[in-house]
Design an enzyme around this catalytic site. Structure first.
Site, PDB file in Angstrom:
ATOM      1  N   ARG A  18      67.877   5.504  41.781  1.00 35.90           N
ATOM      2  CA  ARG A  18      69.031   6.623  41.748  1.00 35.90           C
ATOM      3  C   ARG A  18      68.433   8.427  41.903  1.00 35.90           C
ATOM      4  NH1 ARG A  18      73.745   5.559  37.528  1.00 35.90           N
ATOM      5  NH2 ARG A  18      74.534   6.866  39.104  1.00 35.90           N
TER       6      ARG A  18
ATOM      7  N   ARG B  20      67.595   5.192  28.662  1.00 38.74           N
ATOM      8  CA  ARG B  20      67.475   7.011  30.143  1.00 38.74           C
ATOM      9  C   ARG B  20      67.323   7.995  29.905  1.00 38.74           C
ATOM     10  NH1 ARG B  20      70.585   4.207  34.351  1.00 38.74           N
ATOM     11  NH2 ARG B  20      70.639   1.406  33.828  1.00 38.74           N
TER      12      ARG B  20
ATOM     13  N   HIS C 203      73.793   3.874  28.681  1.00 37.82           N
ATOM     14  CA  HIS C 203      74.699   4.662  28.712  1.00 37.82           C
ATOM     15  C   HIS C 203      75.626   5.182  27.127  1.00 37.82           C
ATOM     16  CE1 HIS C 203      74.257   5.464  33.468  1.00 37.82           C
ATOM     17  NE2 HIS C 203      73.087   5.915  32.448  1.00 37.82           N
TER      18      HIS C 203
ATOM     19  N   CYS D  43      82.519   6.293  34.356  1.00 36.36           N
ATOM     20  CA  CYS D  43      81.638   5.729  34.787  1.00 36.36           C
ATOM     21  C   CYS D  43      81.990   6.606  36.195  1.00 36.36           C
ATOM     22  CB  CYS D  43      80.741   4.854  35.156  1.00 36.36           C
ATOM     23  SG  CYS D  43      80.134   3.752  33.670  1.00 36.36           S
TER      24      CYS D  43
HETATM   25  N1  ARG Z   1      74.426   0.803  37.745  1.00 37.73           N
HETATM   26  C1  ARG Z   1      74.328   2.244  37.381  1.00 37.73           C
HETATM   27  C2  ARG Z   1      73.393   2.486  36.943  1.00 37.73           C
HETATM   28  O1  ARG Z   1      72.849   1.172  35.682  1.00 37.73           O
HETATM   29  C3  ARG Z   1      75.566   2.414  36.635  1.00 37.73           C
HETATM   30  C4  ARG Z   1      75.726   3.564  35.713  1.00 37.73           C
HETATM   31  C5  ARG Z   1      76.263   3.078  35.493  1.00 37.73           C
HETATM   32  N2  ARG Z   1      77.473   4.850  34.802  1.00 37.73           N
HETATM   33  C6  ARG Z   1      78.070   5.400  33.684  1.00 37.73           C
HETATM   34  N3  ARG Z   1      78.082   6.703  32.991  1.00 37.73           N
HETATM   35  N4  ARG Z   1      77.584   4.550  32.564  1.00 37.73           N
HETATM   36  O2  ARG Z   1      72.767   3.725  36.531  1.00 37.73           O
END
Ligand code: ARG
Length: 278
Positions: free
Chosen positions: A96, A141, A170, A268
């Protein structure tokens, strides 16, 4: 306990159509490469979400999706914007990482002052504005050091909260801002997603919070978007929706099950652009 919602205020959101959405890697426990994704269905669900926001009178801007960045649909991770100041995202996982500069460029191209993050943080996924403070998640994260960086960028207090369950990686998967009105801030959250110390902080700061149950959390029901009156949520978060209605909010269920396969929901997909108070 307040049973009157503070009332809707018009919002400005940045979104990204899931044109290239799929699950091609696994960076959270919801993602399973072997489970098929239906991209046209994801696009339909996303368009419905966008149309709900437009019908509520909100302004939507769009960032172009990029092939090979399937998670770009989760716009909330792209930056945090407070008082017109943009604090960029710096993603934890390589898959990402290109998204951070792409979102920052979008803001720079649209005339915003941007602060390029030195510390790992995943935008509004881990930073939620409640009244005049920010609640910030860490544990999976965003780095705790990013919270201090954001506090300097915005000049608002940032309160760190420790996440402990990988399903709620998150902050916006475990805690929802119902009202960010400085005079009447209100949140909902799922206590088991937080460390004991952070649960204690939340109880002290928000003794009146709506408490979500395990079913709400498992539907990513806390991943909601509220304008202070209307609360857009996952249909399966029934207990949470009822509790939110009891507080005087109007609930709008929007099916985002296709995007749940990537570990995200309505919030999200929605990056809030907060302009300076004039
Ligand atoms: N697949 C993404 C990740 O794991 C999902 C992100 C979801 N976004 C959020 N704001 N919680 O990073």
């Amino acid at each position: 306990m307040s049973t009157t919602a503070p009332g809707a205020t018009p919002r400005h959101y940045l979104m990204c159509e899931p044109t290239y959405y799929t699950v091609s890697y696994e960076i959270n426990p919801w993602m399973h490469r072997e489970q098929a994704t239906d991209t046209p269905r994801a696009v339909d669900q996303w368009r419905r979400l966008r149309d709900v926001f437009v019908d509520l009178g909100h302004t939507i801007d769009l960032i172009d999706p990029v092939p090979g960045l399937p998670d770009m649909v989760y716009a909330a991770n792209g930056a945090t914007v407070v008082d017109g100041i943009v604090y960029s995202a710096k993603f934890r996982y390589p898959q990402r990482q290109p998204e951070g500069p792409l979102y920052e460029k979008w803001f720079a191209d649209h005339g915003y002052v941007t602060h390029t993050a030195q510390r790992v943080n995943e935008g509004e996924g881990d930073m939620l504005v409640v009244g005049t403070v920010l609640l910030a998640g860490t544990g999976f994260r965003s780095e705790r050091a990013a919270h201090a960086e954001a506090q300097e960028a915005f000049g608002h207090p940032v309160i760190s909260l420790e996440l402990v369950d990988p399903h709620y990686y998150h902050l916006d998967t475990a805690l929802a801002v119902l009202s960010s009105s400085p005079s009447d801030p209100q949140i909902a959250y799922y206590p088991p997603a937080f460390s004991a110390g952070s649960q204690s902080v939340l109880r002290q700061l928000f003794p009146d919070a709506v408490i979500a149950n395990g079913e709400d959390a498992a539907a990513l029901g806390l991943n909601i978007v509220s304008d202070g009156q209307h609360v857009v949520h996952a249909p399966d978060a029934r207990h949470l929706a009822a509790a939110v209605r009891e507080r005087g909010y109007e609930t709008i269920a929007v099916d985002t099950t296709e995007l749940l396969k990537g570990g995200g929901g309505a919030k999200c997909c929605t990056l809030e652009i907060r302009e300076p108070l004039s």
